[in-house]
Design an enzyme around this catalytic site. Structure first.
Site, PDB file in Angstrom:
ATOM      1  N   ARG A  56       0.991  -1.257   0.192  1.00  0.00           N
ATOM      2  CA  ARG A  56       0.116   0.127   0.044  1.00  0.00           C
ATOM      3  C   ARG A  56       0.950   1.223  -0.061  1.00  0.00           C
ATOM      4  NH1 ARG A  56      -2.331   3.804   0.302  1.00  0.00           N
ATOM      5  NH2 ARG A  56      -4.653   4.418   1.011  1.00  0.00           N
ATOM      6  N   GLU A  64     -11.078   4.948  -4.949  1.00  0.00           N
ATOM      7  CA  GLU A  64     -11.430   3.576  -5.370  1.00  0.00           C
ATOM      8  C   GLU A  64     -11.972   3.104  -6.695  1.00  0.00           C
ATOM      9  OE1 GLU A  64     -11.103   1.276  -2.655  1.00  0.00           O
ATOM     10  OE2 GLU A  64     -10.434   3.031  -1.470  1.00  0.00           O
ATOM     11  N   ARG A 100      -0.490  -5.307   4.871  1.00  0.00           N
ATOM     12  CA  ARG A 100       0.247  -4.798   3.810  1.00  0.00           C
ATOM     13  C   ARG A 100       1.336  -3.974   4.142  1.00  0.00           C
ATOM     14  NH1 ARG A 100      -4.709  -2.022   0.779  1.00  0.00           N
ATOM     15  NH2 ARG A 100      -5.061  -1.120   2.804  1.00  0.00           N
TER      16      ARG A 100
END
Length: 180
Positions: A56, A64, A100
């Site tokens: 990330r 999004e 992540r």
């Protein structure tokens, strides 16, 4: 006794020299192969040993995929990575609740190094993620690039009612909760 001292001095010098020569290989950022671009700020990469790592981007939050400009943000990131022959360098700064790695993501494009966070911001395809500014080593650069994109009215800054992704996600959660 003098021979032993000379031998130890020579051996110590040799160890120091070999250690310093090896430092350039030990401390340069690791290079990763990009397996997948999920959206404008999330990648899946593979390291030299074949380990899969979900990444990330630090400092930014991209729209999004189902949000306005979400697909353009993803496509821009894919283009930047393709230009760098699907190779990235990571400076990992943290890990999120989903496991992540949070990282600064760089590519080599010719002789130029690109920080992909800044490229996404400059293109108007990501917001500065102020909630995590304290964990962003390049925050001033992100803020400066954001101001330029705003002035130029690029991407998200060209639309009057652009919704930051964190608000979009909150709105989506609230909709799901009402349905449940």
């Amino acid at each position: 006794m003098k021979i032993t001292q000379k031998l130890l001095l020579w051996l110590s010098t040799a160890i120091i020299i070999f250690s310093l020569i090896g430092c350039q290989f030990l401390f340069r950022p690791a290079q990763y192969s990009v397996r997948r671009v999920s959206d404008g700020d999330t990648l899946t990469v593979v390291d030299a040993k074949g380990a899969v790592i979900h990444v990330r981007f630090a400092c930014i939050d991209a729209p999004e995929k189902s949000q306005a400009l979400g697909q353009q943000s993803k496509k821009n990131l894919e283009r930047l990575i393709t230009e760098a022959t699907n190779r990235v360098f990571l400076d990992i700064v943290d890990e999120d609740q989903y496991g992540r790695k949070i990282a600064l993501v760089r590519t080599k494009h010719g002789k130029e190094n690109r920080l992909l966070q800044l490229e996404q911001i400059k293109a108007g395809l990501a917001w500065p993620y102020e909630q995590y500014a304290s964990n962003c080593p390049v925050w001033n650069s992100v803020k400066n690039a954001t101001q330029i994109a705003k002035i130029k009215r690029i991407g998200i800054w060209s639309k009057r009612n652009s919704m930051p992704p964190w608000e979009f996600r909150k709105q989506q959660r609230q909709k799901r909760e009402r349905v449940s």
